[in-house]
Design a protein around this motif. Structure first.
Motif, short mmCIF file in Angstrom:
data_model
loop_
_atom_site.label_atom_id
_atom_site.label_comp_id
_atom_site.label_asym_id
_atom_site.label_seq_id
_atom_site.Cartn_x
_atom_site.Cartn_y
_atom_site.Cartn_z
N CYS A 29 0.84 -1.19 0.00
CA CYS A 29 0.00 0.00 0.00
C CYS A 29 0.88 1.25 0.00
CB CYS A 29 -0.90 0.02 1.24
SG CYS A 29 -1.96 -1.43 1.37
N PHE A 46 -0.93 6.27 -8.76
CA PHE A 46 -1.94 6.08 -7.73
C PHE A 46 -1.31 6.39 -6.38
CE2 PHE A 46 -2.99 2.60 -10.85
CZ PHE A 46 -4.13 3.19 -11.37
N GLU A 106 -2.64 5.74 -2.44
CA GLU A 106 -3.70 5.30 -1.55
C GLU A 106 -3.24 5.38 -0.10
OE1 GLU A 106 -3.07 0.51 -1.22
OE2 GLU A 106 -4.40 1.20 -2.80
N PRO A 130 -4.82 3.62 3.01
CA PRO A 130 -5.83 2.77 3.68
C PRO A 130 -5.91 3.04 5.17
CG PRO A 130 -4.34 1.49 2.28
CD PRO A 130 -3.73 2.84 2.42
N VAL A 143 -10.30 3.09 1.80
CA VAL A 143 -9.10 3.31 0.99
C VAL A 143 -9.30 4.54 0.10
CG1 VAL A 143 -7.42 2.28 -0.58
CG2 VAL A 143 -8.78 0.81 0.93
N VAL A 178 -8.19 6.98 -2.63
CA VAL A 178 -7.25 6.82 -3.74
C VAL A 178 -7.20 8.10 -4.56
CG1 VAL A 178 -6.59 5.48 -5.78
CG2 VAL A 178 -7.77 4.35 -3.87
N TYR A 216 -5.56 9.60 -7.93
CA TYR A 216 -4.93 9.08 -9.14
C TYR A 216 -4.70 10.19 -10.16
CZ TYR A 216 -9.90 8.76 -10.53
OH TYR A 216 -11.22 9.03 -10.78
N THR A 276 -12.99 7.03 -2.87
CA THR A 276 -12.75 6.26 -1.65
C THR A 276 -13.38 4.88 -1.79
OG1 THR A 276 -12.67 8.23 -0.23
CG2 THR A 276 -13.10 6.12 0.84
#
Length: 256
Positions: free
Chosen positions: A155, A169, A171, A173, A215, A217, A219, A229
């Motif tokens: 992650c 990306f 992320e 989490p 999560v 994200v 991008y 999310t």
């Protein structure tokens, strides 16, 4: 008709199973996120996690059984992005990037099964109704608890340059809760030889009931950006192959 005859007494089994599972974030296939972002894996990058299961099963009479035990697999999510033609700098086609991550997940299921179909092959004992081979199909329903295990795998910030395009990306989490509930349903095929269960094959769909991991994200694809999310509950499919070990046969109680 699957005739058990004198063998219709209750039996206690230990089912040991190995298989695969695949799950996605909630709403992954129903427009979660904004195109070209997809909140699920695609055929080119679909992945499966290993699953190990140990269940105690009480086979009651001919058609009903109840089982409880432990399953270990993954709480997973994935996503992908195909660069749109209007933003690509690739002279041939927009490039693609995908990612998946997971946590180890413990599951404590409770299952109830009922036989919905049975087929026999070559009766070899007409008195005891014993067959060379038999096949039985059970419908299975149940529920249980999920428990998150270890830390997140792979992650964080993911991406960089491809051949021409850039897709990134990021992320972050967050574990919302360690415990969660789920419902499960599917079918189990049981294979018999000479009246004894030798093998079983299960295919299940699991629906998580509570958000366990969120999560967010971010991008970026070339000059464009987006955000969504993912809500991860452990929803997905699994398939396992099991060996039943008979632990005990309970004698029938005489009537009258």
């Amino acid at each position: 008709m699957f005739a058990l005859g004198a063998k219709a007494q209750s039996k206690l089994y230990l089912d040991l199973k190995l298989g695969i599972s695949h799950n996605e974030a909630e709403g992954a296939y129903f427009g979660k996120g904004t195109k070209p972002f997809k909140a699920h894996s695609t055929l080119r990058d679909v992945s499966f996690d290993e699953q190990a299961v140990a269940m105690l099963r009480l086979q009651m009479r001919e058609k009903w059984s109840i089982a409880a035990g432990y399953s270990g697999s993954a709480l997973a999510w994935s996503y992908s992005l195909q660069m749109p033609q209007q933003y690509t700098v690739n002279p041939y086609h927009g490039e693609w990037k995908g990612h998946g991550a997971s946590l180890y997940m413990h599951q404590l299921p409770l299952l109830v099964s009922r036989t919905i179909g049975a087929y026999n092959l070559k009766e070899i004992d007409t008195i005891r109704h014993t067959y060379l081979a038999s096949f039985r199909l059970d419908a299975v329903l149940g529920g249980g608890l999920n428990r998150i295990g270890n830390n997140c795998l792979e992650c964080g910030q993911l991406g960089g340059g491809l051949l021409y395009d850039t897709i990134e990306f990021r992320e972050t989490p967050t574990v919302k809760r360690k415990w969660g509930g789920f419902l499960i349903g599917g079918v189990t095929a049981r294979f018999y030889r000479l009246g004894k269960e030798r093998l079983n094959l299960s295919v299940f769909y699991t629906q998580g009931l509570t958000d366990m991991v969120l999560v967010p994200v971010d991008y970026q694809y070339n000059s464009q950006r987006g955000f969504t999310t993912l809500h991860v509950r452990g929803t997905g499919f699994s398939a396992t192959l099991g060996i039943p070990i008979r632990l005990k046969t309970f004698a029938k109680t005489p009537s009258g």
